[in-house]
Scaffold this active site. Structure first.
Site, mmCIF file in Angstrom:
data_model
loop_
_atom_site.group_PDB
_atom_site.id
_atom_site.type_symbol
_atom_site.label_atom_id
_atom_site.label_comp_id
_atom_site.label_asym_id
_atom_site.label_seq_id
_atom_site.Cartn_x
_atom_site.Cartn_y
_atom_site.Cartn_z
ATOM 1 N N ALA A 136 0.828 -1.210 0.000
ATOM 2 C CA ALA A 136 0.000 0.000 0.000
ATOM 3 C C ALA A 136 0.861 1.259 0.000
ATOM 4 C CB ALA A 136 -0.938 -0.011 1.206
ATOM 5 N N HIS A 137 1.974 1.210 0.727
ATOM 6 C CA HIS A 137 2.898 2.352 0.722
ATOM 7 C C HIS A 137 3.400 2.606 -0.698
ATOM 8 C CE1 HIS A 137 3.172 2.104 5.114
ATOM 9 N NE2 HIS A 137 3.849 3.230 5.097
ATOM 10 N N LYS A 138 3.768 1.498 -1.318
ATOM 11 C CA LYS A 138 4.339 1.584 -2.653
ATOM 12 C C LYS A 138 3.325 2.175 -3.628
ATOM 13 C CE LYS A 138 6.649 -1.573 -5.707
ATOM 14 N NZ LYS A 138 6.439 -2.974 -6.024
ATOM 15 N N GLU B 273 8.714 5.193 4.145
ATOM 16 C CA GLU B 273 8.028 6.038 5.116
ATOM 17 C C GLU B 273 8.409 7.515 5.064
ATOM 18 O OE1 GLU B 273 5.080 5.461 6.162
ATOM 19 O OE2 GLU B 273 5.544 3.915 7.631
#
Ligand code: SF4
Lengths: 295, 201
Positions: free
Chosen positions: B37-39, B91
């Site tokens: 999801a970060h990616k 992050e």
């Protein structure tokens, strides 16, 4: 009810007890640690762990989302009926427990990476057998979490390093792990035998309540000494600092080959789950680790 | 060491008050995100696409929950934190681009994230590893889910939480990192332990 059915039900119950209720020795040790800690951050972590445990008991839900890989330790009497059906019963019970409790499916094929979905697979649930005299059966359900298992290590030390080498290896294992295995941890240490035997003994040592010291006073002394040393590390609960890095150190040993000195360390997390029961050929069941009302 | 109770959205000012060792409880919106999801969120940003969730001021949770659907409604069965170091890759950029203020996980994060917390005003909080029931108990409702195509653990789960915690601030917005501090103290204790056990280093 048939004996086979009785065993299956008992095993499902053992898995449920294991993942929802910690055995008394571990729970008491966590409470004592909470009372003794002076570090505020450490106290907060321990309090939250205790709250989580209470809540898990009350709601009958797994105390940790990682319900582990399923391992059984079975002592079976030579006169116990249904001996030959046990592997199948343990498998069926694991599949049932996975659905009914539920447990997280944690059996993944190491090549295809496919999760079997029901906690069974090749060699899984893993069963450790021991044959004893008598007409009863003693089963321990031992779901083992992955995060702490990953910090376990085997050292093939030089015999010349002796006991000092063993101590250093245990300390280095704990310092290397830091906060990763969800401390406070319990250390199972296996010495001697051979590579596989040391690791097996290390894990088996975790079956002994942390309140009981080894019967050999020399080993008992080592357990106490290592526990105190580990708690000087300052890693603390969840690796955020404090005095409680480990709740216990349990050592087991075997005689070794003159040329080798194997040391296995199996790291167990605060979610130190285990549940045992004795089942007699006439169907009577006695729970050994948990208080269970008649069903 | 102070205890705070926050309601999302949390402002930069709120977060700047916090120091390593403080305890917080969060109420409001918590969104889960793991590596995938970060990616994807950062890819969306690059491509100028609109995100399905506004991360500003909410709490981001490193967690792959177990959820089940009961009568058309999602229920969180277990929602303990996952190891945060895996998200270290993304992050710092995530904080910069989306102005998330509170990040929750376990095990701590590295230098780049610590720097970003300082620069943009965010904190990282440790939640007890494995405390699945405690977490699930604070989740009052699942408000929604996005990117479910990433799989159940990797999707963005939008939780409505009440007094989610205790969360220990371990990286504050002043450059302090408790994980780093503890580990250097532990390293220093190594010799003391060796000496006590009469071992050679
Ligand atoms: S290490 Fe233990 S307590 Fe931590 S997440 Fe894994 S099983 Fe749970």
């Amino acid at each position: 009810m048939s004996l086979v059915q009785k065993i299956e039900d008992t095993v499902v119950n053992l898995l449920r007890l294991a993942v929802t209720r910690l055995p008394k020795d571990v729970k008491d040790a966590l409470k004592t640690a909470y009372e003794k800690e002076v570090d505020e951050t450490a106290k907060t972590q321990l309090k939250a762990i205790l709250d989580n445990i209470m809540l898990a008991e009350k709601t009958e839900r797994p105390m940790c989302q990682d319900t582990g890989v399923i391992i059984f330790y079975v002592k079976v009497g030579n006169e116990f009926k249904e001996l030959g059906k046990l592997p199948e019963i343990l498998r069926t019970a694991t599949i049932r427990a996975t659905k009914e409790i539920p447990l997280r499916p944690n059996a993944v094929h190491p090549i295809s990476q496919k999760n079997s979905g029901d906690n069974t697979g090749r060699y899984i649930p893993y069963i450790n057998w021991e044959i004893i005299q008598g007409d009863f059966l003693e089963i321990t359900a031992f779901p083992k979490g992955g995060g702490s298992e990953n910090m376990s290590r085997l050292g093939m030390l030089k015999p010349g390093e002796g006991i000092d080498g063993m101590k250093k290896f245990v300390i280095d294992t704990v310092l290397h792990a830091g906060g990763q295995p969800c401390p406070p941890v319990i250390l199972g240490v296996g010495i001697g035998g051979g590579a596989d035997i040391a690791m097996k003994l290390a894990k088996k040592a975790l079956l002994r309540p942390i309140t009981e010291r080894h019967e050999d006073p020399e080993i008992a002394k080592l357990e106490q000494e290592l526990l105190e040393a580990v708690n000087e590390s300052g890693i603390g609960p969840m690796g955020l600092g404090g005095r409680t890095t480990a709740l216990g150190v349990n050592i087991e040993y075997a005689h070794r080959h003159p040329a080798s000195y194997p040391v296995g360390v199996v790291v167990q997390c605060w979610a130190a789950r285990r549940a045992s029961a004795r089942i007699y050929s006439d169907g009577a069941v006695e729970y050994l680790t948990h208080e269970v009302g008649e069903k | 060491m102070t205890t705070y109770r926050f309601k999302t959205p949390v402002s930069e000012e709120d977060v700047r008050k916090l120091r390593v060792g403080d305890i917080i409880y969060v109420s409001g919106t918590l969104v889960t995100a793991r590596d995938e999801a970060h990616k994807r969120a950062l890819e969306y940003y690059e491509e100028g696409k609109k995100l399905p969730v506004d991360f500003e001021g909410i709490a981001l949770y490193h967690c792959g929950p177990i959820v089940k659907k009961v009568n058309d409604e999602w229920i969180a069965v277990a929602a303990g934190p996952t190891t945060s170091t895996r998200m270290d890759l993304f992050e710092a950029e995530f904080i910069e681009k989306f102005r998330v203020r509170i990040i929750i996980g376990k095990g701590g994060m590295g230098e780049r994230t610590t720097e970003a917390c300082k620069k943009y005003g965010a904190v990282y909080c440790a939640f007890i590893g494995g405390a699945a029931v405690l977490a699930a108990n604070a989740i009052k409702r699942i408000k929604g889910v996005e990117w479910l195509d990433l799989g159940m653990p990797e999707a963005l789960w939008i939780f409505e939480v009440e007094n989610f915690g205790p969360l220990t601030v371990t990286i504050d917005s002043h450059g302090n990192n408790l994980h780093r501090e503890v580990m250097s103290r532990v390293e220093a204790n190594r010799d003391t332990i060796y000496k006590k056990l009469k071992l050679k280093g």
